[in-house]
Write an enzyme that holds these catalytic residues in place. Structure first.
Site, PDB file in Angstrom:
ATOM      1  N   ARG A  45     -10.032 -12.415   3.549  1.00 58.01           N
ATOM      2  CA  ARG A  45     -10.438 -13.370   2.514  1.00 58.01           C
ATOM      3  C   ARG A  45      -9.209 -14.019   1.922  1.00 58.01           C
ATOM      4  NH1 ARG A  45      -8.523 -10.534  -1.753  1.00 58.01           N
ATOM      5  NH2 ARG A  45      -8.775  -8.262  -1.745  1.00 58.01           N
TER       6      ARG A  45
ATOM      7  N   GLU B  26      -4.189   9.317   3.154  1.00 60.83           N
ATOM      8  CA  GLU B  26      -3.007   8.645   3.695  1.00 60.83           C
ATOM      9  C   GLU B  26      -1.753   9.238   3.060  1.00 60.83           C
ATOM     10  OE1 GLU B  26      -2.981   4.136   4.349  1.00 60.83           O
ATOM     11  OE2 GLU B  26      -1.813   4.369   2.520  1.00 60.83           O
TER      12      GLU B  26
ATOM     13  N   HIS C  33      -2.420   0.964  -9.309  1.00 56.86           N
ATOM     14  CA  HIS C  33      -2.545   0.524  -7.925  1.00 56.86           C
ATOM     15  C   HIS C  33      -3.087  -0.894  -7.797  1.00 56.86           C
ATOM     16  CE1 HIS C  33      -1.626   4.615  -6.786  1.00 56.86           C
ATOM     17  NE2 HIS C  33      -2.664   5.060  -7.461  1.00 56.86           N
TER      18      HIS C  33
ATOM     19  N   LYS D 264     -10.682   0.057   5.902  1.00 56.51           N
ATOM     20  CA  LYS D 264      -9.270   0.320   6.161  1.00 56.51           C
ATOM     21  C   LYS D 264      -9.082   1.251   7.361  1.00 56.51           C
ATOM     22  CE  LYS D 264      -8.229  -0.355   1.292  1.00 56.51           C
ATOM     23  NZ  LYS D 264      -7.812   0.260   0.026  1.00 56.51           N
TER      24      LYS D 264
END
Length: 499
Positions: free
Chosen positions: A294, A200, A235, A116
């Site tokens: 993917r 983040e 999540h 990420k």
């Protein structure tokens, strides 16, 4: 086209790919661990190869064993599905070196986008907005605390190498950081063999919107629109839909987000199918999160609203065929919703509920699709994600789709284990959900405001009787629905009646 393809996965996605291969006249090879010897994907494939004991680190994550099986069975290509090795650049490179086509993007693109933090850097380079956060993984708890203070609490700790909600922790202060960092990095290491964590900013409230992209090796790159993925627990997405209700309030947002996704994909030299994930705030501002290199779990809702089979397309693109589709050719119709059916107990914090499936009654009817990896008599292994199936419905409008999904959920029965079927009925019948007021904290908010259930204890005998009647009627009439003797079934509150 390929002659023989190995499916390097298990469960419902392996079944989904095997079915696509059969439709295309391609021989399929399944792989399985010790506990998956009798799994549905193994039973359905044309050939099968044993690759090791139950732990995924000794079977589905073993590149050498999967490639050895591929060579022994003489396959042309390997489809990785999702999870396991699907976003592993080393696996894609090993396939390339072995002269076996990898059904996905090139290893070079996976390396650019596979973590990420790398994907965020690339997005910034091409002018796509990202959520404020660290440009690289944080190595220590003190580094994480410094980042939290600089960004501004609350923040999220996120695994750099994977998704699915694993390796993610919400942190609101320096004091919470110690346990959060330890837990997130430990979970990331177990799930992805990479314990790297980055920090983040937590955007609240926010919606989770993703864009499906497709590209060929000849430079054509398009998007197939968005999927709404805001209904999550721990999540991890559990309900997805297309299109997103958000688009009704923000004209042009789909086009802007689509172009942002394509910018990132083009910069990475991408081809085949991929998904760009974004957060969208209350004002319609969007922020790039990551690129999933993917097929996504929720790909069926895009298939139903665009008419394009993504697995078929993946296989064609992997042979080098041109996409044969321009952006202006893409049309969207109707509404689709997917519910991920898990062997889990919502009343116990969604803890996994492994066991043996004693009975299985599936819904039928127009606009109803069930991608399943189980059968009656199958024992759910404890070693893997407890996803059983994906129930997907389509109708002309979102409200019709919700009504159809509720009907399908009422007809769906899994005996012998706990599932989240009843939980989905509650969510889809909720006024906030029906109004499309969705956000990533929806389930937590829903749980706080819902009244204590007055439903009676699970009446398994009544449900089992219903299943028997439905399937007796189905076998006698040959129709995909209820027999005339079953006029209506309700499973709401105390109205659990067979009329």
């Amino acid at each position: 086209m390929f002659h023989k393809v190995l499916v390097a996965n298990r469960g419902e996605i392996a079944v989904r790919i095997v079915r696509a291969l059969r439709e295309m006249g391609i021989c399929s090879v399944a792989v399985y661990s010790d506990v998956d010897r009798r799994a549905l994907h193994v039973r359905m494939a044309d050939e099968a190869a044993h690759i090791g004991p139950a732990p995924s680190t000794e079977s589905y994550l073993r590149i050498d064993r999967i490639l050895d099986a591929a060579r022994k069975h003489g396959v042309d290509a390997i489809h990785p599905g999702y999870g396991f090795l699907s976003e592993n650049a080393d696996f894609a490179a090993a396939c390339e070196e072995a002269g076996i086509a990898f059904v996905g993007p090139p290893s070079s693109s996976i390396r650019l986008l596979g973590t990420k933090t790398d994907a965020r850097r690339l997005a910034i380079e091409v002018g796509v907005p990202v959520v404020p956060g660290t440009a690289a993984p944080v190595r220590t708890i003190e580094e994480a605390r410094e980042a939290g203070r600089a960004i501004g609490y609350p923040v999220l700790l996120k695994a750099a190498a994977g998704g699915g909600g694993k390796g993610m922790r919400r942190t609101a202060s320096d004091e919470e950081m110690t346990a959060a960092f330890r837990d997130a990095s430990s979970e990331a290491g177990r799930a992805f063999a990479n314990a790297a964590i980055y920090v983040e900013k937590l955007v609240e409230p926010a919606r989770h919107i993703e864009i499906q992209v497709l590209g060929d090796r000849h430079g054509t790159m398009i998007h197939l629109g968005e999927r709404e993925c805001s209904i999550q627990r721990r999540h991890q997405k559990v309900i997805e839909e297309a299109p997103s209700p958000l688009m009704d309030d923000h004209p042009g947002l789909r086009s802007r987000m689509g172009e942002a996704a394509l910018k990132v994909a083009r910069a990475a030299g991408y081809y085949n199918a991929g998904t760009a994930e974004f957060l969208v705030d209350g004002d319609g501002n969007f922020y790039f999160l990551e690129m999933n290199t993917r097929l996504q779990v929720e790909h069926p809702v895009t298939e139903l609203t665009t008419g394009h089979d993504l697995v078929h397309t993946q296989l064609r693109l992997a042979t080098g065929e041109p996409l044969g589709l321009r952006q202006e050719d893409v049309e969207w119709r109707g509404s689709a919703i997917e519910c991920r059916i898990y062997a889990e107990d919502p009343d116990a914090g969604f803890l996994p509920s492994p066991g043996t499936v004693t009975q299985l009654g599936r819904p039928f009817g127009p606009g109803v699709r069930l991608d399943s990896g189980v059968y009656a008599g199958w024992t759910i292994p404890m070693e893997y994600d407890p996803l059983l199936a994906k129930l997907v419905v389509w109708a002309r409008s979102r409200q019709e789709t919700i009504a159809r999904m509720l009907r399908a959920l009422d007809e769906y029965y899994v005996g012998g284990i706990k599932t989240n079927l009843a939980f989905f009925r509650q969510i889809l019948d909720d006024g906030e959900f029906r109004a499309g007021r969705l956000h990533i904290g929806f389930i937590e908010e829903f749980s706080r405001r819902k009244a204590p259930s007055d439903c009676p204890p699970g009446d398994e005998e009544a449900v089992a009787a219903l299943v028997a009647v439905i399937h007796a009627g189905h076998s006698q009439s040959g129709a995909h629905g209820l027999s005339p003797s079953v006029s209506r079934w309700r499973n709401q509150g105390r109205e659990r009646l067979l009329q």
